[in-house]
Design an enzyme around this catalytic site. Sequence first.
Site, PDB file in Angstrom:
ATOM      1  CG  ASP A   1      20.297 -17.359   6.219  1.00  0.00           C
ATOM      2  OD1 ASP A   1      20.177 -16.207   6.421  1.00  0.00           O
ATOM      3  OD2 ASP A   1      19.606 -17.801   5.264  1.00  0.00           O
TER       4      ASP A   1
ATOM      5  CG  ASP B   1      10.589 -23.465  19.269  1.00  0.00           C
ATOM      6  OD1 ASP B   1      10.285 -24.250  19.881  1.00  0.00           O
ATOM      7  OD2 ASP B   1       9.630 -23.086  18.484  1.00  0.00           O
TER       8      ASP B   1
ATOM      9  CG  ASP C   1      34.216 -16.436  15.259  1.00  0.00           C
ATOM     10  OD1 ASP C   1      33.127 -16.675  14.902  1.00  0.00           O
ATOM     11  OD2 ASP C   1      34.408 -14.950  15.519  1.00  0.00           O
TER      12      ASP C   1
ATOM     13  CG  HIS D   1      17.026 -14.184   6.102  1.00  0.00           C
ATOM     14  ND1 HIS D   1      17.736 -15.600   5.292  1.00  0.00           N
ATOM     15  CD2 HIS D   1      16.189 -13.945   5.051  1.00  0.00           C
ATOM     16  CE1 HIS D   1      17.177 -15.849   4.292  1.00  0.00           C
ATOM     17  NE2 HIS D   1      16.105 -14.700   4.146  1.00  0.00           N
TER      18      HIS D   1
ATOM     19  CB  SER E   1      14.382 -16.609   1.958  1.00  0.00           C
ATOM     20  OG  SER E   1      15.425 -15.898   1.525  1.00  0.00           O
TER      21      SER E   1
END
Length: 528
Positions: free
Chosen positions: A186, A195, A210, A224, A393
């Site tokens: 993503d 969390d 990287d 997202h 999504s």
Amino acid sequence: MRLSSFVSGALFCAAALVITTKAAAEQTYRDGDRAVSAKRLGPANLDARGRRLVPVELAYDNGRRVRAKVDDTVIVRIDPGAEHDVEGRGASLLRPLMPSIGLWLVRDTTGGDAIDLASRLSDHSARAAGVRYAAPNLYVEVRSLAEPYTPTDPEYGGQWYFHNLNMPEAWGLSRGDAGTSIVVVDTGCDLAHPDLVDKLDPGLDVVDGDDDPSYDLSNGGAAHGTACAGLVAASTDNDEGIAGGCPECRLRCVRMLSDDPLPVSANIEAFDFALDVDASVVSNSWGFVDPIPVPQGLADAITNVATNGRGGKGALVLFAAGNDDREINEDELQNVEGVVCVGAINNFDESTPFTNSGSPVDVVAPTGTLTTDISGPAGDDETDYTSLFGGTSSACPVAAGVAALLASAAPEKTGAELSSILIETTRSAPFATPDESGHDPIYGYGIIDPPKALAVALGLEPVGGGGGAGEGGSGTGGSDGGSGGVDSDGADADDGCSCRAAGSSTDSSAAAALLVAGLLWTRRRRAR
């Protein structure tokens, strides 16, 4: 001495031949009304308690295969007065197990094992003499079935999508394990999110080349990936935020989406990473901006992960269906061989107005609206969590968390088998109009059913009664050209959020590059 050595060697070789032949041979016995074929998988070995146990594989007439171990004892049910006949067939009566119905434990006295004895006591003459059935005294692993498990995370009450899927019942069967790794491809993740921080293993950034998969706040839709990661496997029972779909699983983030076009090679690198780290599940809430045929190299890379990932057993690769409210072409990304395509439904099990449809859609899942957000005010919400996530999504990582539970519960199964279980155990969507194969273009084969899927994966109940009949992913791509789909924006502000891959309609390599979708929706919501 030479003759003695020769004889000893000959006897040893003969014994080895007998053992090898015996291990390879199949014998049949009757366990009640079932005919069972048993094959030895190797010689007897001492277990931790000093018992000599032979590993076997049992094949049932319904096609199911089960592995167990046996000693030299058999459970028989006999009619009154048949005890003498049992002893005459090379067995000794050890003790009654349930005398009221004639159940006995008996032992082979001929030097054989339980398979030998059960086979002898299952022939027609033994049954005519009063032996109702005889089955090996199987040594099988026993799994405790926990009570439904409800997380204590303070925001869990708002995760209606988990309630709709009966996830507490599923978590009572399995909460995953740390050996199950989920890769989220993503926009990158907030690696310090309270969390997520305890769940993340090293990831990859194929945008900058990287090993830092952190989000880039200068790119649109930067939050997202963090939102998707939280739905899949946020830390659970940590007095923080939400619960994750697979509470004990591990997470890896791959940053692959940015505002700038990327070559298809970057997409392939993301899947090569998933292959290298033995990912069990790969969650993909992205797609190409234009509905182009998936490039063959990418199709092959995805299929390779689905077939040969997870230590050679195959990973579960899930893609969001997309949010264009259109039919997915069969040559698009969502139809690549091995891919499970996930559409979205709302809290009433209705199709969302934006979810894409078509033959590639395998299953649907509810939108995971409440999830993790970039920490602090930089994300989509002033807090560390957002309730505005949506689109396919958000449905894809909800399903991916369930897929990870399956991989944890049945690690010996192939990715294709687990994908099939996820599809075949779906429950019927109330508004679907399936064809003769059980498939609906909007709802696929049905709504994922985590407790049912786990029960089947664990062997607690047979496959059947689900909403459809998938076969490990809808895709027919791979070496034949693949197919795909797009997880793209809905046209309306309320359609929810999703990701797309950016590119040019006149240049295939540019079209393969990726761009975050759902950004305009988020910005419109902020502007109101």
